[in-house]
Motif scaffolding. Sequence first.
Motif, PDB file in Angstrom:
ATOM      1  N   VAL A  37      -5.812  -0.361 -12.319  1.00 33.16           N
ATOM      2  CA  VAL A  37      -5.553  -0.442 -10.876  1.00 33.16           C
ATOM      3  C   VAL A  37      -6.627   0.314 -10.100  1.00 33.16           C
ATOM      4  CG1 VAL A  37      -3.991   0.306  -9.037  1.00 33.16           C
ATOM      5  CG2 VAL A  37      -3.060  -0.814 -11.071  1.00 33.16           C
ATOM      6  N   PHE A  38      -7.107  -0.302  -9.029  1.00 38.87           N
ATOM      7  CA  PHE A  38      -8.003   0.350  -8.078  1.00 38.87           C
ATOM      8  C   PHE A  38      -7.198   0.614  -6.811  1.00 38.87           C
ATOM      9  CE2 PHE A  38     -12.310  -0.445  -9.889  1.00 38.87           C
ATOM     10  CZ  PHE A  38     -11.901  -1.160 -11.015  1.00 38.87           C
ATOM     11  N   LEU A  39      -6.790   1.858  -6.629  1.00 41.10           N
ATOM     12  CA  LEU A  39      -6.029   2.200  -5.420  1.00 41.10           C
ATOM     13  C   LEU A  39      -7.012   2.367  -4.267  1.00 41.10           C
ATOM     14  CD1 LEU A  39      -3.444   4.716  -6.902  1.00 41.10           C
ATOM     15  CD2 LEU A  39      -2.882   2.562  -5.753  1.00 41.10           C
ATOM     16  N   VAL A  40      -6.863   1.534  -3.228  1.00 41.84           N
ATOM     17  CA  VAL A  40      -7.808   1.552  -2.120  1.00 41.84           C
ATOM     18  C   VAL A  40      -7.139   2.168  -0.882  1.00 41.84           C
ATOM     19  CG1 VAL A  40      -9.421   0.180  -0.742  1.00 41.84           C
ATOM     20  CG2 VAL A  40      -8.815  -0.571  -3.060  1.00 41.84           C
ATOM     21  N   GLY A  41      -7.787   3.198  -0.315  1.00 42.74           N
ATOM     22  CA  GLY A  41      -7.226   3.855   0.860  1.00 42.74           C
ATOM     23  C   GLY A  41      -7.793   5.261   0.985  1.00 42.74           C
ATOM     24  N   ARG A  42      -7.111   6.112   1.747  1.00 39.41           N
ATOM     25  CA  ARG A  42      -7.631   7.470   1.960  1.00 39.41           C
ATOM     26  C   ARG A  42      -7.538   8.293   0.678  1.00 39.41           C
ATOM     27  NH1 ARG A  42      -5.242   7.848   7.936  1.00 39.41           N
ATOM     28  NH2 ARG A  42      -6.794   6.455   8.848  1.00 39.41           N
ATOM     29  N   GLU A  43      -8.698   8.619   0.130  1.00 35.58           N
ATOM     30  CA  GLU A  43      -8.735   9.237  -1.191  1.00 35.58           C
ATOM     31  C   GLU A  43      -7.932  10.529  -1.305  1.00 35.58           C
ATOM     32  OE1 GLU A  43     -12.539   9.207  -3.077  1.00 35.58           O
ATOM     33  OE2 GLU A  43     -11.724  10.083  -4.921  1.00 35.58           O
ATOM     34  N   PRO A  44      -8.057  11.469  -0.334  1.00 35.08           N
ATOM     35  CA  PRO A  44      -7.306  12.728  -0.485  1.00 35.08           C
ATOM     36  C   PRO A  44      -5.794  12.494  -0.580  1.00 35.08           C
ATOM     37  CG  PRO A  44      -8.892  12.856   1.349  1.00 35.08           C
ATOM     38  CD  PRO A  44      -8.878  11.447   0.899  1.00 35.08           C
ATOM     39  N   VAL A  45      -5.302  11.582   0.250  1.00 32.25           N
ATOM     40  CA  VAL A  45      -3.864  11.277   0.260  1.00 32.25           C
ATOM     41  C   VAL A  45      -3.448  10.672  -1.079  1.00 32.25           C
ATOM     42  CG1 VAL A  45      -2.068   9.949   1.441  1.00 32.25           C
ATOM     43  CG2 VAL A  45      -4.012  10.836   2.742  1.00 32.25           C
ATOM     44  N   ILE A  46      -4.253   9.738  -1.561  1.00 31.28           N
ATOM     45  CA  ILE A  46      -3.926   9.057  -2.817  1.00 31.28           C
ATOM     46  C   ILE A  46      -3.960  10.051  -3.985  1.00 31.28           C
ATOM     47  CG2 ILE A  46      -4.667   7.264  -4.434  1.00 31.28           C
ATOM     48  CD1 ILE A  46      -5.847   5.760  -1.990  1.00 31.28           C
ATOM     49  N   ARG A  47      -5.005  10.904  -4.032  1.00 34.92           N
ATOM     50  CA  ARG A  47      -5.124  11.903  -5.113  1.00 34.92           C
ATOM     51  C   ARG A  47      -3.911  12.840  -5.120  1.00 34.92           C
ATOM     52  NH1 ARG A  47      -8.670  10.144  -8.634  1.00 34.92           N
ATOM     53  NH2 ARG A  47     -10.685   9.563  -7.729  1.00 34.92           N
ATOM     54  N   GLU A  48      -3.474  13.206  -3.919  1.00 37.05           N
ATOM     55  CA  GLU A  48      -2.315  14.088  -3.785  1.00 37.05           C
ATOM     56  C   GLU A  48      -1.070  13.428  -4.394  1.00 37.05           C
ATOM     57  OE1 GLU A  48      -3.028  17.058  -2.571  1.00 37.05           O
ATOM     58  OE2 GLU A  48      -0.965  17.702  -3.006  1.00 37.05           O
ATOM     59  N   GLU A  49      -0.903  12.149  -4.093  1.00 38.52           N
ATOM     60  CA  GLU A  49       0.239  11.407  -4.645  1.00 38.52           C
ATOM     61  C   GLU A  49       0.144  11.295  -6.160  1.00 38.52           C
ATOM     62  OE1 GLU A  49       3.164   9.983  -3.502  1.00 38.52           O
ATOM     63  OE2 GLU A  49       2.654  11.291  -1.800  1.00 38.52           O
TER      64      GLU A  49
END
Lengths: 336, 336
Positions: A37-49
């Motif tokens: 999966v390539f999660l596309v979006g705001r990286e800091p928010v995604i990394r936090e999740e």
Amino acid sequence: MENMVNVAVDAMGGDNAPFEIVKGAVEAVNEDKRVRVFLVGREPVIREELKKYTYNEEQMEVVHAEEMIETGEPPVMAIRKKKDSSIVKAMYLVKEGQCDAFVSAGSTGAVLVGGQVIVGRIKGVERPPLAPIIPNAGGVSLLLDCGANVDARPSQLLQFAKMGSIYMESVLGVKNPRVGLVNIGVEEEKGNALTKETYPLLLNCPEINFVGNVEARDIPAGAADVLVCEAFAGNIVLKMLEGVSSVLVKKIRDGMMSSLRSKIGGFLVKPALKQTLKAFSTEEYGGAPLLGLNGLVVKTHGSSNAIEIRHSILQCIAFKEQNINEKIKEQIVLED
Amino acid sequence: MENMVNVAVDAMGGDNAPFEIVKGAVEAVNEDKRVRVFLVGREPVIREELKKYTYNEEQMEVVHAEEMIETGEPPVMAIRKKKDSSIVKAMYLVKEGQCDAFVSAGSTGAVLVGGQVIVGRIKGVERPPLAPIIPNAGGVSLLLDCGANVDARPSQLLQFAKMGSIYMESVLGVKNPRVGLVNIGVEEEKGNALTKETYPLLLNCPEINFVGNVEARDIPAGAADVLVCEAFAGNIVLKMLEGVSSVLVKKIRDGMMSSLRSKIGGFLVKPALKQTLKAFSTEEYGGAPLLGLNGLVVKTHGSSNAIEIRHSILQCIAFKEQNINEKIKEQIVLED
């Protein structure tokens, strides 16, 4: 890792982004080793999740996108202007071949426009239909078109029938799927100008298993596996299914709360009913593919939770491994 | 007796004729002294049925008709050839002024054709819409058109909106009924060529209370009192409502039978649910009027029982006493 199925996922799209989207993505990679999966979006928010979960890191990439396209935005303008949005960036991953598919719970309009403008149609495909999977009494049907482009031509409906049959057979495993033309009567001569012209095209098409006209009353009973119609009619079918189910379920709940006797009864039947009604919810079956594009684009409900996202990602495996687009190309070329 | 409402009833039409039809007619005359029923059909059969009941004989006439029009018959031909059928004879009773209204559970096609060809349209009415009353979460809506003529023009949809508003207000007592245009989105620019052209006509019509586009998802919740659409779309709305309700109710029943616990619960909730589901059945609200004719023609379900026939007959009283057709004439003339 060459044979992996690479799926771009819009981490910012839908009512429950990014929480449920990231959760669904993690569940999908944990369930199947073939998917990345390539999660596309705001990286800091995604990394936090992502910190909340354990998963194989080789199956999960994050692609930063600064912007977001909102549901209310005019889609053509949004796709053109917001080059750094999660939807546009993910569409380019598919266009450039880094990803095989894209899953989004975001703006339907932007996904439809982006699919056509960025990912692009397979040569020969006149119009890519949005094809939700809808529940029926005994299983599911594929309903196409439910997209934004209304007033289709008969030749387009014929293509919907072919693409829908391929998807139903190869991805959902329904052998020789029954194709029905949504109409206001079962007789050949019934309907409007569009259905009257489409009927003989479907009847004389050797690649599909046409079972004739299907009245809307028989759709929930499962009268056909592939339901062909233009988008205005398809939208009404889909939305009536959702609207009637939701009102009836609410009425039944209210009915159960109306007396002490019915409350006790309601408590006892609840587990059984929950199971029954779950099978009849449009949200249980993953997203709606937009067929006929150079890659797979899947639109899930705006209210998607992790389950729907997981289903939608896992469906992409069958789509790639079954070479759906090769099959579509063959039939469309055959037709020309 | 001059002020009585004279209603011709097709004693031979529908799955449950003549038993339930005659029963419904007797119940109607016993309930309201203002109504006189003309039972049209095979006299010996009707007389035999009537023997079962007590009723005021001055309120019940029998008109012999030797022939019957079957549901499968091509309607135009049937109306032309079967001069001695219950439908044709009853239509002439309305045309010649002996009856104010006609109620039939027989062939929809024949009723629609006969209504236009024999009873005739009010001058200025372009197309008489078939307007079933459908249940919603909080009450009922009038859905028009659900007839056999598809591909309507914007000017016809405007007339549907006016006639529907008059019927809803005068017969069903809904003050200033909210008119919605059935569409695939709520924004003004959404839809197909027909809805886009119709929207401004409805918006600028001072005689109606236009509330904008209504998505199919919001129809069961009761988003409008009068739902305007062309017949292909209307047919899908109506049939999806029937089909989804019927499958869901069956699924819920099956769910309740799935374990001992749920069976006991099912027994306890049954009376409450019966009440709830009854309110959501399309058969509880009498038949669908065919509006804009020189007299009232009401088409009930083919499966009509005595309750639906009684409701349909009693609705004719308000139709006559409220001078619906005079009101329609005024608004149609105003428009020309």
